[in-house]
Design a protein around this motif. Structure first.
Motif, PDB file in Angstrom:
ATOM      1  N   ALA A  74       0.822  -1.208   0.000  1.00  0.00           N
ATOM      2  CA  ALA A  74       0.000   0.000   0.000  1.00  0.00           C
ATOM      3  C   ALA A  74       0.859   1.262   0.000  1.00  0.00           C
ATOM      4  N   ALA A  75       2.092   1.156   0.454  1.00  0.00           N
ATOM      5  CA  ALA A  75       2.996   2.308   0.482  1.00  0.00           C
ATOM      6  C   ALA A  75       3.626   2.600  -0.885  1.00  0.00           C
ATOM      7  N   ILE A  76       3.495   1.677  -1.838  1.00  0.00           N
ATOM      8  CA  ILE A  76       4.068   1.871  -3.171  1.00  0.00           C
ATOM      9  C   ILE A  76       3.209   2.871  -3.940  1.00  0.00           C
ATOM     10  N   GLU A  77       3.855   3.814  -4.573  1.00  0.00           N
ATOM     11  CA  GLU A  77       3.160   4.828  -5.357  1.00  0.00           C
ATOM     12  C   GLU A  77       2.429   4.179  -6.539  1.00  0.00           C
ATOM     13  N   ASP A  78       1.262   4.700  -6.848  1.00  0.00           N
ATOM     14  CA  ASP A  78       0.464   4.275  -8.006  1.00  0.00           C
ATOM     15  C   ASP A  78      -0.042   2.837  -7.930  1.00  0.00           C
ATOM     16  N   ILE A  79      -0.207   2.319  -6.730  1.00  0.00           N
ATOM     17  CA  ILE A  79      -0.773   0.983  -6.556  1.00  0.00           C
ATOM     18  C   ILE A  79      -2.152   1.145  -5.927  1.00  0.00           C
ATOM     19  N   ASN A  80      -3.155   0.556  -6.553  1.00  0.00           N
ATOM     20  CA  ASN A  80      -4.517   0.583  -6.037  1.00  0.00           C
ATOM     21  C   ASN A  80      -5.004  -0.843  -5.815  1.00  0.00           C
ATOM     22  N   LEU A  81      -6.059  -0.968  -5.035  1.00  0.00           N
ATOM     23  CA  LEU A  81      -6.552  -2.277  -4.623  1.00  0.00           C
ATOM     24  C   LEU A  81      -7.833  -2.658  -5.352  1.00  0.00           C
ATOM     25  N   VAL A  82      -7.864  -3.908  -5.797  1.00  0.00           N
ATOM     26  CA  VAL A  82      -9.093  -4.560  -6.249  1.00  0.00           C
ATOM     27  C   VAL A  82      -9.313  -5.678  -5.239  1.00  0.00           C
ATOM     28  N   PHE A  83     -10.541  -5.778  -4.709  1.00  0.00           N
ATOM     29  CA  PHE A  83     -10.782  -6.838  -3.732  1.00  0.00           C
ATOM     30  C   PHE A  83     -12.233  -7.271  -3.757  1.00  0.00           C
ATOM     31  N   GLY A  84     -12.536  -8.306  -2.992  1.00  0.00           N
ATOM     32  CA  GLY A  84     -13.839  -8.941  -3.017  1.00  0.00           C
ATOM     33  C   GLY A  84     -14.955  -8.214  -2.299  1.00  0.00           C
ATOM     34  N   ALA A  85     -14.687  -7.004  -1.810  1.00  0.00           N
ATOM     35  CA  ALA A  85     -15.716  -6.120  -1.242  1.00  0.00           C
ATOM     36  C   ALA A  85     -16.428  -6.706  -0.031  1.00  0.00           C
ATOM     37  N   TYR A  86     -15.666  -7.361   0.829  1.00  0.00           N
ATOM     38  CA  TYR A  86     -16.235  -7.865   2.074  1.00  0.00           C
ATOM     39  C   TYR A  86     -15.338  -7.380   3.192  1.00  0.00           C
ATOM     40  N   HIS A  87     -15.890  -6.631   4.128  1.00  0.00           N
ATOM     41  CA  HIS A  87     -15.094  -5.995   5.177  1.00  0.00           C
ATOM     42  C   HIS A  87     -15.027  -6.885   6.407  1.00  0.00           C
ATOM     43  N   ASN A  88     -14.332  -7.992   6.256  1.00  0.00           N
ATOM     44  CA  ASN A  88     -14.189  -8.942   7.349  1.00  0.00           C
ATOM     45  C   ASN A  88     -12.867  -9.680   7.188  1.00  0.00           C
ATOM     46  N   GLY A  89     -12.332 -10.167   8.280  1.00  0.00           N
ATOM     47  CA  GLY A  89     -11.122 -10.981   8.249  1.00  0.00           C
ATOM     48  C   GLY A  89      -9.961 -10.272   7.578  1.00  0.00           C
ATOM     49  N   LEU A  90      -9.097 -11.053   6.971  1.00  0.00           N
ATOM     50  CA  LEU A  90      -7.925 -10.532   6.292  1.00  0.00           C
ATOM     51  C   LEU A  90      -8.316  -9.613   5.139  1.00  0.00           C
ATOM     52  N   MET A  91      -9.374  -9.968   4.425  1.00  0.00           N
ATOM     53  CA  MET A  91      -9.835  -9.144   3.306  1.00  0.00           C
ATOM     54  C   MET A  91     -10.203  -7.740   3.783  1.00  0.00           C
ATOM     55  N   GLY A  92     -10.919  -7.650   4.876  1.00  0.00           N
ATOM     56  CA  GLY A  92     -11.296  -6.352   5.425  1.00  0.00           C
ATOM     57  C   GLY A  92     -10.086  -5.551   5.872  1.00  0.00           C
ATOM     58  N   SER A  93      -9.098  -6.226   6.427  1.00  0.00           N
ATOM     59  CA  SER A  93      -7.875  -5.542   6.861  1.00  0.00           C
ATOM     60  C   SER A  93      -7.091  -5.003   5.670  1.00  0.00           C
ATOM     61  N   CYS A  94      -7.077  -5.726   4.563  1.00  0.00           N
ATOM     62  CA  CYS A  94      -6.415  -5.224   3.343  1.00  0.00           C
ATOM     63  C   CYS A  94      -7.091  -3.938   2.884  1.00  0.00           C
ATOM     64  N   TYR A  95      -8.400  -3.934   2.882  1.00  0.00           N
ATOM     65  CA  TYR A  95      -9.161  -2.731   2.520  1.00  0.00           C
ATOM     66  C   TYR A  95      -8.759  -1.566   3.431  1.00  0.00           C
ATOM     67  N   ASP A  96      -8.757  -1.800   4.745  1.00  0.00           N
ATOM     68  CA  ASP A  96      -8.431  -0.746   5.714  1.00  0.00           C
ATOM     69  C   ASP A  96      -7.043  -0.170   5.468  1.00  0.00           C
ATOM     70  N   ILE A  97      -6.070  -1.035   5.233  1.00  0.00           N
ATOM     71  CA  ILE A  97      -4.692  -0.576   5.009  1.00  0.00           C
ATOM     72  C   ILE A  97      -4.608   0.293   3.766  1.00  0.00           C
ATOM     73  N   PHE A  98      -5.212  -0.141   2.670  1.00  0.00           N
ATOM     74  CA  PHE A  98      -5.162   0.653   1.436  1.00  0.00           C
ATOM     75  C   PHE A  98      -5.899   1.981   1.605  1.00  0.00           C
ATOM     76  N   LYS A  99      -7.034   1.985   2.271  1.00  0.00           N
ATOM     77  CA  LYS A  99      -7.761   3.232   2.491  1.00  0.00           C
ATOM     78  C   LYS A  99      -6.955   4.173   3.393  1.00  0.00           C
ATOM     79  N   ASN A 100      -6.284   3.624   4.394  1.00  0.00           N
ATOM     80  CA  ASN A 100      -5.449   4.445   5.280  1.00  0.00           C
ATOM     81  C   ASN A 100      -4.263   5.055   4.552  1.00  0.00           C
ATOM     82  N   HIS A 101      -3.875   4.486   3.426  1.00  0.00           N
ATOM     83  CA  HIS A 101      -2.804   5.023   2.582  1.00  0.00           C
ATOM     84  C   HIS A 101      -3.376   5.895   1.459  1.00  0.00           C
ATOM     85  N   ASN A 102      -4.666   6.215   1.562  1.00  0.00           N
ATOM     86  CA  ASN A 102      -5.352   7.057   0.565  1.00  0.00           C
ATOM     87  C   ASN A 102      -5.264   6.494  -0.849  1.00  0.00           C
ATOM     88  N   LYS A 103      -5.400   5.194  -0.959  1.00  0.00           N
ATOM     89  CA  LYS A 103      -5.374   4.528  -2.262  1.00  0.00           C
ATOM     90  C   LYS A 103      -6.793   4.323  -2.771  1.00  0.00           C
TER      91      LYS A 103
END
Length: 183
Positions: free
Chosen positions: A28-57
């Motif tokens: 998430a700290a890499i410039e120009d990297i955005n996230l595609v994910f399964g759109a479920y805010h739970n478990g590891l998947m939800g944490s990936c979402y949180d990290i990318f959003k916290n990096h303003n991605k």
């Protein structure tokens, strides 16, 4: 560049969870990297979402129509809603420049195999990475190699995916892909 992160949406073993989060934070700290994910805010998947959003991605969520109510808690930059899991995987594959698989369950295994098959038939050489943290994917790798040995597959799994167990190697692969993507 869009990176799909396939992983478990349930609570996973603490060791896999911590190691995966460490890797995701570096990505998430890499410039120009955005996230595609399964759109479920739970478990590891939800944490990936949180990290990318916290990096303003930017984050793109791809989900099934029957799960669209779960989108209410998410701040997505793009939402793709489809009818079937097959449609979902097609959208994920098309939307992603790199597909990274962290530890996960049946859904993640389905996504891995679908990605391999799509890459194989399209011959697009899309970068697919298995994070084989503490040999998590070794049973799958062994099975896929067995298919190759028995001539049910023309190539071994290593010709379809990059298998890595070190965070720094995955970061390097994605940074290199980003450089190619930006040129």
């Amino acid at each position: 560049m869009n990176v799909f992160i396939g992983c478990g949406s349930e609570i996973v073993d603490d060791k896999f969870y911590k190691n995966s989060l460490s890797l995701v934070a570096k990505l998430a700290a890499i410039e120009d990297i955005n996230l595609v994910f399964g759109a479920y805010h739970n478990g590891l998947m939800g944490s990936c979402y949180d990290i990318f959003k916290n990096h303003n991605k930017k984050v793109c969520g791809v989900t099934l129509k029957i799960y669209k109510d779960q989108l209410d808690d998410l701040d997505l930059d793009e939402t793709i809603i489809v009818e079937t899991s097959m449609d979902r995987m097609r959208e994920i594959y098309q939307k992603s420049d790199v597909l990274l698989f962290l530890p996960g369950g049946l859904g993640t295994y389905t996504e891995i195999l679908s990605s391999i098959e799509e890459s194989r038939t399209k011959e697009d050489n899309k970068l697919i990475i298995l994070y084989n943290d503490d040999f998590f994917y070794s049973p799958l790798i062994k099975e896929m190699f067995w298919l190759y040995e028995k001539k049910f597959a023309k190539k071994s799994i290593g010709e379809y995916v990059r298998i890595e167990s070190k965070e720094e190697e995955i970061v390097k692969l994605i940074e290199k892909e980003r450089e190619l993507w930006n040129n």
